[in-house]
Scaffold this motif. Structure first.
Motif, PDB file in Angstrom:
ATOM      1  N   GLY A  43      47.719  45.641  42.929  1.00  0.00           N
ATOM      2  CA  GLY A  43      46.894  45.222  41.784  1.00  0.00           C
ATOM      3  C   GLY A  43      47.402  45.809  40.477  1.00  0.00           C
ATOM      4  N   GLY A  44      47.062  45.139  39.385  1.00  0.00           N
ATOM      5  CA  GLY A  44      47.554  45.550  38.069  1.00  0.00           C
ATOM      6  C   GLY A  44      47.120  46.940  37.650  1.00  0.00           C
ATOM      7  N   SER A  45      45.937  47.384  38.073  1.00  0.00           N
ATOM      8  CA  SER A  45      45.455  48.694  37.611  1.00  0.00           C
ATOM      9  C   SER A  45      46.355  49.821  38.128  1.00  0.00           C
ATOM     10  N   GLY A  46      46.792  49.717  39.367  1.00  0.00           N
ATOM     11  CA  GLY A  46      47.685  50.736  39.946  1.00  0.00           C
ATOM     12  C   GLY A  46      49.038  50.716  39.249  1.00  0.00           C
ATOM     13  N   HIS A 122      41.418  55.307  36.726  1.00  0.00           N
ATOM     14  CA  HIS A 122      41.581  53.869  36.531  1.00  0.00           C
ATOM     15  C   HIS A 122      40.587  53.194  37.465  1.00  0.00           C
ATOM     16  N   TYR A 123      39.533  52.673  36.887  1.00  0.00           N
ATOM     17  CA  TYR A 123      38.366  52.088  37.556  1.00  0.00           C
ATOM     18  C   TYR A 123      37.177  53.028  37.359  1.00  0.00           C
ATOM     19  N   ALA A 124      36.100  52.466  36.904  1.00  0.00           N
ATOM     20  CA  ALA A 124      34.855  53.229  36.786  1.00  0.00           C
ATOM     21  C   ALA A 124      34.328  53.553  38.181  1.00  0.00           C
ATOM     22  N   LEU A 149      38.926  50.969  32.036  1.00  0.00           N
ATOM     23  CA  LEU A 149      38.284  49.839  32.726  1.00  0.00           C
ATOM     24  C   LEU A 149      39.307  48.714  32.833  1.00  0.00           C
ATOM     25  N   HIS A 150      39.422  48.153  34.033  1.00  0.00           N
ATOM     26  CA  HIS A 150      40.416  47.093  34.246  1.00  0.00           C
ATOM     27  C   HIS A 150      39.795  45.720  34.476  1.00  0.00           C
ATOM     28  N   GLY A 151      38.503  45.693  34.673  1.00  0.00           N
ATOM     29  CA  GLY A 151      37.881  44.368  34.821  1.00  0.00           C
ATOM     30  C   GLY A 151      37.269  44.182  36.187  1.00  0.00           C
ATOM     31  N   THR A 152      38.107  44.316  37.218  1.00  0.00           N
ATOM     32  CA  THR A 152      37.598  44.133  38.571  1.00  0.00           C
ATOM     33  C   THR A 152      36.480  45.134  38.830  1.00  0.00           C
ATOM     34  N   ASP A 153      36.708  46.374  38.384  1.00  0.00           N
ATOM     35  CA  ASP A 153      35.715  47.427  38.621  1.00  0.00           C
ATOM     36  C   ASP A 153      34.393  47.128  37.919  1.00  0.00           C
ATOM     37  N   PRO A 202      45.704  47.958  25.214  1.00  0.00           N
ATOM     38  CA  PRO A 202      46.223  46.919  26.114  1.00  0.00           C
ATOM     39  C   PRO A 202      47.200  47.490  27.146  1.00  0.00           C
ATOM     40  N   ASN A 203      47.440  46.704  28.180  1.00  0.00           N
ATOM     41  CA  ASN A 203      48.450  47.082  29.165  1.00  0.00           C
ATOM     42  C   ASN A 203      49.839  46.932  28.546  1.00  0.00           C
ATOM     43  N   PHE A 204      50.824  47.471  29.226  1.00  0.00           N
ATOM     44  CA  PHE A 204      52.185  47.403  28.686  1.00  0.00           C
ATOM     45  C   PHE A 204      53.214  47.221  29.794  1.00  0.00           C
ATOM     46  N   PHE A 236      46.043  36.690  45.490  1.00  0.00           N
ATOM     47  CA  PHE A 236      45.414  35.572  46.203  1.00  0.00           C
ATOM     48  C   PHE A 236      43.940  35.809  46.505  1.00  0.00           C
ATOM     49  N   ARG A 237      43.241  36.497  45.553  1.00  0.00           N
ATOM     50  CA  ARG A 237      41.789  36.576  45.702  1.00  0.00           C
ATOM     51  C   ARG A 237      41.212  35.267  45.172  1.00  0.00           C
ATOM     52  N   PRO A 238      39.989  34.867  45.606  1.00  0.00           N
ATOM     53  CA  PRO A 238      39.428  33.587  45.156  1.00  0.00           C
ATOM     54  C   PRO A 238      39.454  33.433  43.639  1.00  0.00           C
ATOM     55  N   VAL A 239      39.232  34.557  42.922  1.00  0.00           N
ATOM     56  CA  VAL A 239      39.162  34.522  41.465  1.00  0.00           C
ATOM     57  C   VAL A 239      40.497  34.081  40.820  1.00  0.00           C
ATOM     58  N   LYS A 240      41.578  34.141  41.593  1.00  0.00           N
ATOM     59  CA  LYS A 240      42.905  33.790  41.053  1.00  0.00           C
ATOM     60  C   LYS A 240      43.225  32.295  41.171  1.00  0.00           C
ATOM     61  N   ARG A 241      42.385  31.551  41.881  1.00  0.00           N
ATOM     62  CA  ARG A 241      42.501  30.088  42.010  1.00  0.00           C
ATOM     63  C   ARG A 241      43.918  29.640  42.394  1.00  0.00           C
ATOM     64  N   LEU A 310      38.901  34.485  36.194  1.00  0.00           N
ATOM     65  CA  LEU A 310      38.536  35.711  35.493  1.00  0.00           C
ATOM     66  C   LEU A 310      39.800  36.546  35.397  1.00  0.00           C
ATOM     67  N   GLU A 311      40.069  37.107  34.244  1.00  0.00           N
ATOM     68  CA  GLU A 311      41.284  37.922  34.099  1.00  0.00           C
ATOM     69  C   GLU A 311      41.047  38.786  32.878  1.00  0.00           C
ATOM     70  N   SER A 312      40.782  40.049  33.090  1.00  0.00           N
ATOM     71  CA  SER A 312      40.459  40.883  31.932  1.00  0.00           C
ATOM     72  C   SER A 312      41.682  41.088  31.045  1.00  0.00           C
ATOM     73  N   PHE A 313      42.867  40.967  31.620  1.00  0.00           N
ATOM     74  CA  PHE A 313      44.095  41.090  30.829  1.00  0.00           C
ATOM     75  C   PHE A 313      45.110  40.025  31.283  1.00  0.00           C
ATOM     76  N   GLY A 314      45.597  40.164  32.514  1.00  0.00           N
ATOM     77  CA  GLY A 314      46.609  39.226  33.002  1.00  0.00           C
ATOM     78  C   GLY A 314      47.998  39.833  32.927  1.00  0.00           C
ATOM     79  N   LEU A 315      48.177  40.942  33.653  1.00  0.00           N
ATOM     80  CA  LEU A 315      49.462  41.646  33.614  1.00  0.00           C
ATOM     81  C   LEU A 315      50.621  40.757  34.081  1.00  0.00           C
ATOM     82  N   ALA A 316      50.339  39.885  35.049  1.00  0.00           N
ATOM     83  CA  ALA A 316      51.400  39.002  35.572  1.00  0.00           C
ATOM     84  C   ALA A 316      51.938  38.110  34.446  1.00  0.00           C
TER      85      ALA A 316
HETATM   86  O1  GMT Z   1      43.159  41.118  39.630  1.00  0.00           O
HETATM   87  C1  GMT Z   1      44.133  41.827  39.923  1.00  0.00           C
HETATM   88  O2  GMT Z   1      45.306  41.467  39.881  1.00  0.00           O
HETATM   89  C2  GMT Z   1      43.892  43.228  40.321  1.00  0.00           C
HETATM   90  C3  GMT Z   1      43.192  43.951  39.274  1.00  0.00           C
HETATM   91  C4  GMT Z   1      43.162  45.422  39.475  1.00  0.00           C
HETATM   92  O3  GMT Z   1      42.075  45.866  39.266  1.00  0.00           O
HETATM   93  O4  GMT Z   1      44.122  46.098  39.828  1.00  0.00           O
HETATM   94  O5  GMT Z   1      43.579  43.532  38.000  1.00  0.00           O
HETATM   95  C5  GMT Z   1      42.748  43.803  36.899  1.00  0.00           C
HETATM   96  O6  GMT Z   1      43.449  44.785  36.163  1.00  0.00           O
HETATM   97  C6  GMT Z   1      44.725  44.356  35.659  1.00  0.00           C
HETATM   98  C7  GMT Z   1      45.379  45.525  34.945  1.00  0.00           C
HETATM   99  O7  GMT Z   1      44.606  45.944  33.877  1.00  0.00           O
HETATM  100  C8  GMT Z   1      44.549  43.131  34.746  1.00  0.00           C
HETATM  101  O8  GMT Z   1      45.799  42.685  34.307  1.00  0.00           O
HETATM  102  C9  GMT Z   1      43.828  42.001  35.503  1.00  0.00           C
HETATM  103  O9  GMT Z   1      43.561  40.955  34.607  1.00  0.00           O
HETATM  104  C10 GMT Z   1      42.520  42.516  36.102  1.00  0.00           C
HETATM  105  N1  GMT Z   1      41.938  41.495  36.992  1.00  0.00           N
HETATM  106  C11 GMT Z   1      40.809  40.835  36.697  1.00  0.00           C
HETATM  107  O10 GMT Z   1      40.183  41.003  35.685  1.00  0.00           O
HETATM  108  C12 GMT Z   1      40.359  39.839  37.707  1.00  0.00           C
END
Ligand code: GMT
Length: 406
Positions: A43-46, A122-124, A149-153, A202-204, A236-241, A310-316
């Motif tokens: 995941g992006g937060s790690g 990283h994550y509340a 805060l990364h969004g998923t949390d 923002p992420n980098f 490939f979580r449902p939220v990623k469509r 849903l995508e709080s940022f979209g690191l990909a």
């Molecule tokens: O959704 C993911 O890819 C995993 C997730 C995580 O928590 O590791 O990503 C969240 O944090 C990323 C890094 O800040 C963001 O780029 C993603 O947009 C965010 N995912 C969601 O908001 C669904």
């Protein structure tokens, strides 16, 4: 079990002259000691925690990672960095092993062992709760806590009724809160009725690592020369469509020769594969599974699809932009802050497969337009989302906390 801290603490180079020192208790000064708490998976937060940790370690700060597994971006020896595995003793009484408590306990020990100045979660949920508990347990009111805060949390896990109260509590107790986008900041304030400051940082990406580097022969092995290559990268979580990505591709492939690379793994992979097969795309949609290094694949790509709900940022999307890959994404969450609509890609409403396919074709069938978007994508990624831009913002938050003694 922890790996040893590298030698040469304090020998890192200064980046932007923003090195922060703290008192060493003997009238001198030393670099900060920071605990970085994150999930180790893809995941992006790690990823963001790991990259931030690497940058801080390069500055000479002591960085201690805590997780249940080594975050995949931290493999190998990194000077000034240590990894402390959090182990939960198995016991038949526990239906759910208490990971958050084991983490809090390990952090409390580390506050003393390593002389921690900062715990950056990283994550509340659950990490910031563990950080707060560790501080209390160690009686260490001086240790500053920062939560990113990364969004998923927040939006997916923390806002569920079973965790809402504790998520809010953990945010209130954090010395400083950061969010990876303005959109996430606003959503958090609204959902939790918070009135406190949330810094938007923002992420980098590392522009040296994430740059277009075509691997000889790879493109030819993936697709015939006349075909355009699209990528989709997610967990490939449902939220990623993921199914939407296949449907968008289906419409594109009816107009031009193309291939779709599906990178990552997760619960929706089977549904995406089934859709590809139903639409007669078995040979054109390649499921490549989890990839530790996406740069060669991004470097072979012409477009990335990010149809998330849903995508709080979209690191990909950012990683792709850095590799000169324009983005077709949903107009949701933080994606409009990453992708400049009409310049580095196009945005469309969530689920609007037709529109995303139309916009993709617009770019893929106009080489000059595509070239312009690809160049602008790299420029935006490097100009706004590189360590030079982002690291000082984190350092400022740390510095403020340490000087105000929170
Ligand atoms: O959704 C993911 O890819 C995993 C997730 C995580 O928590 O590791 O990503 C969240 O944090 C990323 C890094 O800040 C963001 O780029 C993603 O947009 C965010 N995912 C969601 O908001 C669904």
């Amino acid at each position: 079990m922890g790996t040893g801290m590298g030698t040469g603490m304090g020998t890192g180079m200064a980046l932007g002259e923003r090195k922060i020192t703290v008192g060493d208790g003997k009238g001198g000064s030393r670099e900060m000691n920071i605990a970085m708490v994150c999930y180790p998976t893809h995941g992006g937060s790690g990823v963001v925690a790991s990259e931030l940790g690497k940058q801080l370690a390069a500055l000479g700060h002591g960085v201690h990672f805590l997780s249940y597994e080594l975050p995949f971006r931290l493999a190998g020896f990194i000077e000034n960095m240590a990894y402390h595995e959090v182990e939960v003793a198995p016991y038949p009484l526990f239906r759910y092993p208490p990971y958050s408590l084991a983490l809090a306990s390990r952090l409390a020990d580390l506050i003393k062992e390593a002389g921690l100045d900062i715990i950056h979660s990283h994550y509340a949920i659950p990490h910031a709760v563990s950080a707060h508990l560790a501080k209390e347990a160690a009686g260490a009111s001086r240790v500053a806590t920062v939560t990113t805060l990364h969004g998923t949390d927040i939006m997916l896990v923390g806002s569920s009724s079973s965790l809402y109260t504790l998520t809010r509590f953990s945010m209130e107790k954090s010395g400083a809160l950061t969010a990876v986008s303005q959109s996430l900041r606003e959503q958090t304030l609204e959902t939790f009725g918070l009135e406190r400051e949330i810094h938007v940082i923002p992420n980098f990406i590392d522009p040296e690592e994430f740059q277009r580097r075509e691997q000889p022969g790879l493109r030819d092995r993936l697709a015939p020369p006349e075909a355009r290559i699209l990528v989709y990268v997610s967990n490939f979580r449902p939220v990623k469509r993921a199914v939407d990505a296949v449907k968008i591709f289906h419409q594109i492939s009816r107009e031009i020769p193309a291939k779709l690379l599906m990178i990552g793994d997760g619960v929706e992979r089977a549904a995406a594969a089934k859709t590809a097969s139903r639409l007669g795309l078995k040979d054109q949609v390649l499921f490549l599974g989890q990839q530790d290094n996406v740069v060669p694949l991004l470097s072979a790509a012409d477009l990335i699809l990010v149809p998330s709900e849903l995508e709080s940022f979209g690191l990909a999307a950012l990683e792709a932009m850095a590799c000169q890959v324009p983005v077709i994404a949903s107009r949701v969450g933080g994606l409009p802050e990453v992708v400049a609509d009409g310049e580095t890609g196009y945005l469309a409403p969530v689920g609007d497969v037709e529109e995303m396919a139309r916009l993709s074709l617009e770019l893929l069938t106009d080489p000059e337009l595509h070239r312009r978007f690809a160049m602008a994508a790299r420029q935006r990624a490097v100009g706004l989302f590189s360590p030079d831009q982002v690291l000082p913002q984190y350092l400022e938050v740390y510095e403020k906390l340490l000087t105000t003694g929170v």
